[in-house]
Motif scaffolding. Structure first.
Motif, PDB file in Angstrom:
ATOM      1  N   LEU A 153      27.067  17.493 -31.705  1.00  0.00           N
ATOM      2  CA  LEU A 153      27.920  16.305 -31.589  1.00  0.00           C
ATOM      3  C   LEU A 153      29.277  16.621 -32.190  1.00  0.00           C
ATOM      4  O   LEU A 153      29.363  16.990 -33.367  1.00  0.00           O
ATOM      5  N   PHE A 154      30.330  16.457 -31.381  1.00  0.00           N
ATOM      6  CA  PHE A 154      31.668  16.819 -31.835  1.00  0.00           C
ATOM      7  C   PHE A 154      32.683  15.742 -31.492  1.00  0.00           C
ATOM      8  O   PHE A 154      32.649  15.154 -30.410  1.00  0.00           O
ATOM      9  N   ALA A 155      33.590  15.528 -32.430  1.00  0.00           N
ATOM     10  CA  ALA A 155      34.751  14.681 -32.137  1.00  0.00           C
ATOM     11  C   ALA A 155      35.660  15.454 -31.198  1.00  0.00           C
ATOM     12  O   ALA A 155      35.596  16.682 -31.118  1.00  0.00           O
ATOM     13  N   ASP A 190      43.889  15.209 -32.763  1.00  0.00           N
ATOM     14  CA  ASP A 190      42.832  16.192 -32.558  1.00  0.00           C
ATOM     15  C   ASP A 190      41.894  16.140 -33.757  1.00  0.00           C
ATOM     16  O   ASP A 190      42.275  16.483 -34.863  1.00  0.00           O
ATOM     17  N   TRP A 191      40.664  15.695 -33.512  1.00  0.00           N
ATOM     18  CA  TRP A 191      39.668  15.548 -34.575  1.00  0.00           C
ATOM     19  C   TRP A 191      38.557  16.587 -34.466  1.00  0.00           C
ATOM     20  O   TRP A 191      37.542  16.479 -35.131  1.00  0.00           O
ATOM     21  N   ARG A 192      38.760  17.598 -33.628  1.00  0.00           N
ATOM     22  CA  ARG A 192      37.719  18.619 -33.510  1.00  0.00           C
ATOM     23  C   ARG A 192      37.590  19.372 -34.830  1.00  0.00           C
ATOM     24  O   ARG A 192      38.577  19.760 -35.436  1.00  0.00           O
ATOM     25  N   ASP A 193      36.353  19.570 -35.235  1.00  0.00           N
ATOM     26  CA  ASP A 193      36.035  20.308 -36.450  1.00  0.00           C
ATOM     27  C   ASP A 193      35.533  21.677 -36.005  1.00  0.00           C
ATOM     28  O   ASP A 193      34.362  21.840 -35.653  1.00  0.00           O
ATOM     29  N   TRP A 194      36.427  22.659 -35.998  1.00  0.00           N
ATOM     30  CA  TRP A 194      36.091  23.974 -35.475  1.00  0.00           C
ATOM     31  C   TRP A 194      35.033  24.659 -36.317  1.00  0.00           C
ATOM     32  O   TRP A 194      34.234  25.449 -35.794  1.00  0.00           O
ATOM     33  N   ASP A 195      34.983  24.364 -37.620  1.00  0.00           N
ATOM     34  CA  ASP A 195      33.907  24.927 -38.446  1.00  0.00           C
ATOM     35  C   ASP A 195      32.557  24.383 -37.986  1.00  0.00           C
ATOM     36  O   ASP A 195      31.567  25.122 -37.933  1.00  0.00           O
ATOM     37  N   ALA A 196      32.505  23.091 -37.631  1.00  0.00           N
ATOM     38  CA  ALA A 196      31.254  22.498 -37.135  1.00  0.00           C
ATOM     39  C   ALA A 196      30.869  23.087 -35.784  1.00  0.00           C
ATOM     40  O   ALA A 196      29.683  23.326 -35.524  1.00  0.00           O
ATOM     41  N   VAL A 197      31.850  23.341 -34.930  1.00  0.00           N
ATOM     42  CA  VAL A 197      31.575  23.966 -33.628  1.00  0.00           C
ATOM     43  C   VAL A 197      30.985  25.359 -33.847  1.00  0.00           C
ATOM     44  O   VAL A 197      29.962  25.722 -33.251  1.00  0.00           O
ATOM     45  N   ARG A 198      31.619  26.150 -34.728  1.00  0.00           N
ATOM     46  CA  ARG A 198      31.123  27.505 -35.007  1.00  0.00           C
ATOM     47  C   ARG A 198      29.731  27.456 -35.630  1.00  0.00           C
ATOM     48  O   ARG A 198      28.855  28.245 -35.273  1.00  0.00           O
TER      49      ARG A 198
END
Length: 174
Positions: free
Chosen positions: A121-123, A148-156
């Protein structure tokens, strides 16, 4: 890992979900996996993939119609391989447990067809200039600000989790 590639397929309106798919693909490739990152509309045959990571943006509290149709059309093939879903939703810009549960509910139509191994689940990011006037007005009324609220650490981190789960699946023979 097997010689077959991992499919990372996405549905997007503004490119935000594609960028997350590309980041997931780059992370998998760094671990030595073969990956193919494609728009869902560009995928015909799933028989050549060892796993599928499927992601979509959200409109009207569900995945985009083409993403739901992709799962519907390919459900038999998807049931034969490990499947992972991810959701990109502005609801998660305010990341609370309640919002996470709400966004998980957006997946009901596809989970009824194929239950995934795991869900990310990602913003997202919101550039109202990339949207139709109707969607722009709707999001403004709902109070979604641009940014932009994407959390690239969470994606990784989720990509790493998927990789570990695939390695476990491979060890158990899928």
């Amino acid at each position: 890992m097997t010689d077959k590639p991992i499919l990372i397929a996405y549905a997007t309106r503004t490119g935000t979900t594609r960028e997350i798919a590309e980041a997931l693909g780059a992370g998998m490739a760094r671990r030595g996996a073969q990956v193919e990152v494609k728009r869902m509309e560009d995928v015909d045959d799933l028989g050549r993939y060892v796993a599928a990571i499927l992601g979509s943006a959200v409109r009207e509290e569900m995945w985009l119609p083409e993403a739901i149709e992709f799962v519907r059309r390919h459900q038999e093939e998807l049931r034969k391989i490990p499947v992972f879903y991810y959701v990109v939703s502005m609801t998660l810009a305010n990341d609370t447990p309640q919002h996470a549960q709400e966004v998980l509910g957006y997946l009901r139509p596809v989970r009824a067809l194929v239950e995934p191994v795991d869900i990310g689940l990602f913003a997202g990011a919101l550039d109202k200039g990339k949207l139709s006037p109707v969607i722009r007005l709707m999001l403004t009324k709902k109070g979604f600000p641009e940014g932009d609220w994407r959390d690239w650490d969470a994606v990784r981190a989720w990509g790493e989790r998927v990789w570990q789960l695939l390695r476990q699946e491979e060890m158990s023979g899928f």
